[in-house]
Scaffold this active site. Sequence first.
Site, PDB file in Angstrom:
ATOM      1  N   GLU A 124     -29.414   9.849   5.898  1.00 40.60           N
ATOM      2  CA  GLU A 124     -29.038   8.634   5.182  1.00 40.60           C
ATOM      3  C   GLU A 124     -27.813   8.014   5.860  1.00 40.60           C
ATOM      4  O   GLU A 124     -27.079   8.697   6.581  1.00 40.60           O
ATOM      5  CB  GLU A 124     -28.704   9.035   3.734  1.00 40.60           C
ATOM      6  N   ASN A 153     -36.465   4.922  -4.374  1.00 42.03           N
ATOM      7  CA  ASN A 153     -35.835   6.242  -4.377  1.00 42.03           C
ATOM      8  C   ASN A 153     -35.046   6.414  -5.662  1.00 42.03           C
ATOM      9  O   ASN A 153     -34.316   5.514  -6.064  1.00 42.03           O
ATOM     10  CB  ASN A 153     -34.870   6.360  -3.188  1.00 42.03           C
ATOM     11  N   GLU A 154     -35.200   7.547  -6.299  1.00 43.05           N
ATOM     12  CA  GLU A 154     -34.451   7.863  -7.513  1.00 43.05           C
ATOM     13  C   GLU A 154     -34.350   6.637  -8.420  1.00 43.05           C
ATOM     14  O   GLU A 154     -33.265   6.235  -8.846  1.00 43.05           O
ATOM     15  CB  GLU A 154     -33.069   8.444  -7.173  1.00 43.05           C
ATOM     16  N   TYR A 160     -31.420  19.679  -6.353  1.00 31.93           N
ATOM     17  CA  TYR A 160     -30.336  20.252  -5.561  1.00 31.93           C
ATOM     18  C   TYR A 160     -29.847  21.553  -6.191  1.00 31.93           C
ATOM     19  O   TYR A 160     -29.797  21.671  -7.429  1.00 31.93           O
ATOM     20  CB  TYR A 160     -29.155  19.280  -5.489  1.00 31.93           C
ATOM     21  N   GLU A 188     -35.913  15.866  -1.522  1.00 35.97           N
ATOM     22  CA  GLU A 188     -34.471  16.127  -1.438  1.00 35.97           C
ATOM     23  C   GLU A 188     -34.234  17.507  -2.017  1.00 35.97           C
ATOM     24  O   GLU A 188     -34.528  17.736  -3.209  1.00 35.97           O
ATOM     25  CB  GLU A 188     -33.663  15.067  -2.182  1.00 35.97           C
ATOM     26  N   GLN A 224     -28.793  17.153   4.162  1.00 31.90           N
ATOM     27  CA  GLN A 224     -29.282  16.161   5.087  1.00 31.90           C
ATOM     28  C   GLN A 224     -29.118  16.701   6.508  1.00 31.90           C
ATOM     29  O   GLN A 224     -28.405  17.682   6.699  1.00 31.90           O
ATOM     30  CB  GLN A 224     -28.544  14.851   4.909  1.00 31.90           C
TER      31      GLN A 224
HETATM   32  O1  AHR Z   1     -28.410  13.203  -0.660  1.00 34.31           O
HETATM   33  C1  AHR Z   1     -27.413  12.528  -1.340  1.00 34.31           C
HETATM   34  C2  AHR Z   1     -27.937  11.684  -2.501  1.00 34.31           C
HETATM   35  O2  AHR Z   1     -28.516  12.507  -3.451  1.00 34.31           O
HETATM   36  C3  AHR Z   1     -29.022  10.715  -2.161  1.00 34.31           C
HETATM   37  O3  AHR Z   1     -28.511   9.509  -1.685  1.00 34.31           O
HETATM   38  C4  AHR Z   1     -29.717  10.500  -3.466  1.00 34.31           C
HETATM   39  O4  AHR Z   1     -31.079  10.186  -3.324  1.00 34.31           O
HETATM   40  C5  AHR Z   1     -29.464  11.783  -4.211  1.00 34.31           C
HETATM   41  O5  AHR Z   1     -28.954  11.559  -5.464  1.00 34.31           O
END
Ligand code: AHR
Length: 503
Positions: free
Chosen positions: A25, A177-178, A250, A306, A355
């Site tokens: 990103e 996205n999101e 995450y 992600e 990332q």
């Molecule tokens: O990876 C960091 C952020 O995490 C991304 O921009 C977003 O899609 C997610 O919330």
Amino acid sequence: MSKIFINPNVKKGKINKEIYGHFSEHLGRCIYEGLYVGENSEIPNVNGMRKDVVDALKEMKLPVRRWPRGCFPDEYHWRDGVGPKKKKKKMINTHWGGVLEDNSFGTHEFMELCDQLGCETYINGNVGSGTVREMSEWVEYMTLDSDTDGPVSPMADLRKANGHDAAFPVNYFGVGNENWGCGGNMTAEYYANEYRRYQTYVRNYYNPKNPDKKNIYKIACGANAGDFEWTETLMKMAAPYMDGLSLHYYTVTHDWSHKGSATSFDLDEFYLTLSKCAYTEELLNKHGNIMDKYDPDKRIGLIFDEWGTWHDVEPGTNPGFLYQQNTMRDALVAGMSLNLFNSHCDRVKMANIAQLVNVLQSVILTEGDKMVLTPTYHVFKMFNVHQEASLVESVINCNKVGTEKNLVNQVYESASVDENGTLNITLTNLSATDSDEVEISLVEALVKDIKAEVLTDKMDAYNTFENPCAVTTKEFNDFKFDGGKIVVKMPACSIAALHVTLK
Ligand code: AHR
């Protein structure tokens, strides 16, 4: 002691190489400095792309790159990133650190980098603040080849005027996205309708020079972690219009306001992190079950686009840049996750760790002209033998390890057979303190020879710019085999790959 039964003759599906994908990103030093330094940089580069980083990623076999997403693309307007560099419109990257984005890295640079890496392309369109027209013209700009007898395309002509005659390859396209959060705070119903509308104009243009070109694989924005309602609604309302549905999760050790240090943690925190990662399995099963209801033939891929650890930033660094170190704990998270994705390859068609460079759970860190390969890099490299191989049946019985509140399975495994008939088995031992004897019984198969490698160290060991090779893979010999039985002594806190030649 753990016991695993593997039948190399029972194939359970293909492990798409895209499961080993990455996400990059416009955030902190991921694109700028990490991947792209510009043609005039003193850091060795090819057309602006860092040579050391590109070479390392090629060696790791990076299969697909997702860009410009996540939250950034919902404010990204692609036209600002094409055309003469000096004239490109600048913007403030409000999501990440409020820094100036000069748009020097745009569509052409992304395609150039993917070309150098030899990887597939995954583009993310702007639904949050962009229009249908903007998205549709971007697809036309990238993929329509107007060197034909067909009508002239203003977008293809613009691409040519900007220096690229041939159409670019777009393999995957994410529509937003999101969108439940930074991509517009939409409800599932609202987004499902928007998805149906936007995706209509992600056209597949016929190219007579490349008649066998595959259609663009369209990905709808999926759920945040355990939001099963979102998956249900999207599948109910939009399944026929999508090829893939994303999922984001995450591994955060404590909580979002106090995530915890990347390098300084105790045994409780170590197991807490691993138990948070273990939740991935529940997510795969529950979202998978909902998708099965609407798509029993599993046409639609679950795109885990992600994932990875999210720790507090390194002290003294910009909080908006999400720069974190990477220890053996992160390597175990990678090993567990990749084994889980492999085992669910009937539904998981792609996964992208967040990332690629200098942001969150990166495989590479850079500082000026220096580069460090993280323990996570070594896991991706060890596991790349699974790419495009056939998952084979395996069943495991193992102990739990950890502290009272945070018990996890000691061993995560997956096994596949590649095109040469080699059986590749990847294993993780999540105990920070104890080795484990893993007995592998092959069903209807005999071992001829084994080569193996291992990554092992203390739970908080990591590589630095001063000592870049402290944690690295080594040849592994602590195993015996006889007939169809293999006994491996997995060191504490380790990840191993066994490459088994069968008789
Ligand atoms: O990876 C960091 C952020 O995490 C991304 O921009 C977003 O899609 C997610 O919330």
